[in-house]
Design a protein around this motif. Structure first.
Motif, PDB file in Angstrom:
ATOM      1  N   ALA A 121       3.674  23.293   4.208  1.00  0.00           N
ATOM      2  CA  ALA A 121       3.326  22.519   3.014  1.00  0.00           C
ATOM      3  C   ALA A 121       1.862  22.692   2.669  1.00  0.00           C
ATOM      4  O   ALA A 121       1.500  22.848   1.495  1.00  0.00           O
ATOM      5  CB  ALA A 121       3.649  21.040   3.238  1.00  0.00           C
ATOM      6  N   MET A 122       0.975  22.673   3.681  1.00  0.00           N
ATOM      7  CA  MET A 122      -0.455  22.848   3.436  1.00  0.00           C
ATOM      8  C   MET A 122      -0.733  24.267   2.948  1.00  0.00           C
ATOM      9  O   MET A 122      -1.526  24.471   2.020  1.00  0.00           O
ATOM     10  CB  MET A 122      -1.252  22.562   4.705  1.00  0.00           C
ATOM     11  CG  MET A 122      -2.760  22.665   4.513  1.00  0.00           C
ATOM     12  SD  MET A 122      -3.423  21.410   3.372  1.00  0.00           S
ATOM     13  CE  MET A 122      -3.360  19.953   4.440  1.00  0.00           C
ATOM     14  N   ASP A 149       1.244  26.287   1.298  1.00  0.00           N
ATOM     15  CA  ASP A 149       1.690  26.422  -0.085  1.00  0.00           C
ATOM     16  C   ASP A 149       0.734  25.709  -1.051  1.00  0.00           C
ATOM     17  O   ASP A 149       0.454  26.208  -2.152  1.00  0.00           O
ATOM     18  CB  ASP A 149       3.094  25.843  -0.244  1.00  0.00           C
ATOM     19  CG  ASP A 149       4.154  26.698   0.457  1.00  0.00           C
ATOM     20  OD1 ASP A 149       3.855  27.868   0.758  1.00  0.00           O
ATOM     21  OD2 ASP A 149       5.259  26.169   0.702  1.00  0.00           O
ATOM     22  N   ALA A 150       0.240  24.537  -0.641  1.00  0.00           N
ATOM     23  CA  ALA A 150      -0.683  23.776  -1.494  1.00  0.00           C
ATOM     24  C   ALA A 150      -1.991  24.532  -1.678  1.00  0.00           C
ATOM     25  O   ALA A 150      -2.570  24.558  -2.780  1.00  0.00           O
ATOM     26  CB  ALA A 150      -0.937  22.408  -0.892  1.00  0.00           C
ATOM     27  N   SER A 200       0.473  23.805   8.399  1.00  0.00           N
ATOM     28  CA  SER A 200       1.874  23.595   8.043  1.00  0.00           C
ATOM     29  C   SER A 200       2.244  24.428   6.817  1.00  0.00           C
ATOM     30  O   SER A 200       1.373  24.877   6.058  1.00  0.00           O
ATOM     31  CB  SER A 200       2.126  22.120   7.743  1.00  0.00           C
ATOM     32  OG  SER A 200       1.472  21.740   6.538  1.00  0.00           O
ATOM     33  N   GLU A 258      -3.483  14.340   1.299  1.00  0.00           N
ATOM     34  CA  GLU A 258      -2.201  13.805   0.866  1.00  0.00           C
ATOM     35  C   GLU A 258      -1.021  14.661   1.302  1.00  0.00           C
ATOM     36  O   GLU A 258       0.124  14.384   0.985  1.00  0.00           O
ATOM     37  CB  GLU A 258      -2.184  13.652  -0.665  1.00  0.00           C
ATOM     38  CG  GLU A 258      -3.266  12.714  -1.184  1.00  0.00           C
ATOM     39  CD  GLU A 258      -3.348  12.679  -2.703  1.00  0.00           C
ATOM     40  OE1 GLU A 258      -3.880  11.698  -3.242  1.00  0.00           O
ATOM     41  OE2 GLU A 258      -2.871  13.641  -3.344  1.00  0.00           O
ATOM     42  N   ILE A 259      -1.325  15.726   2.034  1.00  0.00           N
ATOM     43  CA  ILE A 259      -0.295  16.677   2.466  1.00  0.00           C
ATOM     44  C   ILE A 259      -0.122  16.620   3.981  1.00  0.00           C
ATOM     45  O   ILE A 259      -1.107  16.619   4.733  1.00  0.00           O
ATOM     46  CB  ILE A 259      -0.665  18.106   2.046  1.00  0.00           C
ATOM     47  CG1 ILE A 259      -0.816  18.182   0.509  1.00  0.00           C
ATOM     48  CG2 ILE A 259       0.368  19.112   2.532  1.00  0.00           C
ATOM     49  CD1 ILE A 259      -1.416  19.482   0.037  1.00  0.00           C
ATOM     50  N   ASP A 260       1.109  16.566   4.421  1.00  0.00           N
ATOM     51  CA  ASP A 260       1.389  16.571   5.864  1.00  0.00           C
ATOM     52  C   ASP A 260       0.999  17.934   6.427  1.00  0.00           C
ATOM     53  O   ASP A 260       1.393  18.983   5.914  1.00  0.00           O
ATOM     54  CB  ASP A 260       2.867  16.324   6.128  1.00  0.00           C
ATOM     55  CG  ASP A 260       3.287  14.906   5.751  1.00  0.00           C
ATOM     56  OD1 ASP A 260       2.395  14.025   5.771  1.00  0.00           O
ATOM     57  OD2 ASP A 260       4.468  14.686   5.431  1.00  0.00           O
ATOM     58  N   ASN A 261       0.225  17.875   7.480  1.00  0.00           N
ATOM     59  CA  ASN A 261      -0.219  19.135   8.083  1.00  0.00           C
ATOM     60  C   ASN A 261       0.492  19.360   9.408  1.00  0.00           C
ATOM     61  O   ASN A 261      -0.072  19.591  10.406  1.00  0.00           O
ATOM     62  CB  ASN A 261      -1.734  19.114   8.251  1.00  0.00           C
ATOM     63  CG  ASN A 261      -2.304  20.479   8.570  1.00  0.00           C
ATOM     64  OD1 ASN A 261      -1.655  21.505   8.359  1.00  0.00           O
ATOM     65  ND2 ASN A 261      -3.523  20.518   9.101  1.00  0.00           N
ATOM     66  N   GLY A 314      -6.824  15.988  -2.381  1.00  0.00           N
ATOM     67  CA  GLY A 314      -5.486  16.540  -2.265  1.00  0.00           C
ATOM     68  C   GLY A 314      -5.078  16.934  -0.854  1.00  0.00           C
ATOM     69  O   GLY A 314      -3.928  16.700  -0.438  1.00  0.00           O
ATOM     70  N   GLN A 315      -5.987  17.533  -0.093  1.00  0.00           N
ATOM     71  CA  GLN A 315      -5.618  17.999   1.245  1.00  0.00           C
ATOM     72  C   GLN A 315      -5.193  16.863   2.170  1.00  0.00           C
ATOM     73  O   GLN A 315      -4.392  17.073   3.087  1.00  0.00           O
ATOM     74  CB  GLN A 315      -6.777  18.778   1.874  1.00  0.00           C
ATOM     75  CG  GLN A 315      -8.011  17.951   2.168  1.00  0.00           C
ATOM     76  CD  GLN A 315      -8.995  18.706   3.060  1.00  0.00           C
ATOM     77  OE1 GLN A 315      -8.614  19.288   4.085  1.00  0.00           O
ATOM     78  NE2 GLN A 315     -10.265  18.707   2.656  1.00  0.00           N
ATOM     79  N   PHE A 370      -8.745  19.113  -4.645  1.00  0.00           N
ATOM     80  CA  PHE A 370      -8.005  19.436  -3.425  1.00  0.00           C
ATOM     81  C   PHE A 370      -8.877  19.213  -2.197  1.00  0.00           C
ATOM     82  O   PHE A 370      -8.420  18.657  -1.186  1.00  0.00           O
ATOM     83  CB  PHE A 370      -7.520  20.882  -3.451  1.00  0.00           C
ATOM     84  CG  PHE A 370      -6.717  21.246  -2.226  1.00  0.00           C
ATOM     85  CD1 PHE A 370      -5.375  20.901  -2.129  1.00  0.00           C
ATOM     86  CD2 PHE A 370      -7.307  21.916  -1.162  1.00  0.00           C
ATOM     87  CE1 PHE A 370      -4.637  21.215  -0.990  1.00  0.00           C
ATOM     88  CE2 PHE A 370      -6.579  22.236  -0.023  1.00  0.00           C
ATOM     89  CZ  PHE A 370      -5.236  21.884   0.063  1.00  0.00           C
TER      90      PHE A 370
END
Length: 260
Positions: free
Chosen positions: A230-231, A233-234, A228, A257-260, A254-255, A250
């Motif tokens: 968002a992933m 960019d993170a 995604s 906690e991010i919508d993929n 952290g990974q 991360f």
């Protein structure tokens, strides 16, 4: 595999949780344990272990005073020793003799007891069972000799044992996670087997080696064709940061906690 290595790995396995993403000295949140205490046992008091009589035999009052004053300027003198030395200087010539003959040794034992207690507190925080056991034994004995022996030799031996177990645990976790850099360095350290090598890897080298493996793991995430925005960019943000703590956090937290 050598029997000693197998025994350490067996002990390490018992410590390992189901989710094999962390290891000693480097938690999932990126924090680290407290580096073990470096002890420098005080040596300010007269040493009469190899002789007979008392430290003040044959000394004039002026020489006794000079000896007490020397202790006050000794960088290795502890708080208790300095306190009692000052008291002696404020008293009579006999007070100073008594301090050199017996009081300094007892005050040094007091300082040693504080030092051992500090070692115990740090070892307990780090989960170093061998150090904790031997420190408790020295404190339970409570004699100047037992306290001094722990600080001079016993602590180093016990810490090396705990470091061996910790490195074996790191190796076990890294093997499960496929962390090649950590595996290579942990094996090298266990082969060397020296106290310095074990300590250096546990408290410094492991963090850096784990960061390399974490970086490789995170970069590979970019090859996912379904990643995604968002992933993506993170990942770019954490790679730009590049710190071992950021990479570790991360990968382990952290990974997810991010919508993929």
């Amino acid at each position: 595999m050598r029997p000693t290595r197998a025994a350490m790995l067996l002990a390490a396995t018992a410590l390992t949780p189901a989710l094999l993403l962390t290891a000693p000295a480097f938690a999932a949140d990126g924090s680290t344990s407290t580096t073990p205490v470096v002890t420098t046992p005080a040596t300010a008091c007269p040493d009469v272990s190899a002789g007979t009589g008392t430290p003040t035999d044959g000394l004039t009052d002026d020489q006794v005073r000079a000896a007490v004053e020397d202790i006050l300027t000794d960088a290795d003198a502890g708080t208790g020793v300095l306190r009692e030395a000052n008291k002696a200087l404020s008293g009579t010539a006999q007070d100073m003799r008594d301090f050199l003959d017996t009081g300094c040794r007892l005050a040094q034992a007091e300082d040693d007891s504080v030092a051992v207690a500090h070692v115990l507190a740090v070892a307990t925080q780090n989960g170093d069972k061998r150090v904790a056991k031997t420190a408790n034994a020295a404190l339970d004995a409570g004699t100047p000799e037992a306290l001094r022996a722990f600080l001079q030799t016993g602590y180093a031996r016990a810490q090396a044992e705990d470091d061996s177990v910790a490195v074996a645990h790191i190796l076990f976790v890294a093997t499960q996670n496929g962390d090649k850099r950590v595996i290579a360095e942990a094996n090298s350290v266990l082969d060397a087997g020296t106290a310095d090598a074990l300590s250096s890897f546990r408290w410094t080298g492991y963090r850096l080696a784990q960061a390399e493996d974490d970086s490789v793991y995170i970069v590979r995430m970019l090859t996912d064709p379904h990643i995604s925005d968002a992933m993506y960019d993170a990942i770019q943000a954490v790679l730009d940061d590049g710190s071992p703590e950021a990479l570790r956090h991360f990968r382990t937290v952290g990974q997810y906690e991010i919508d993929n």
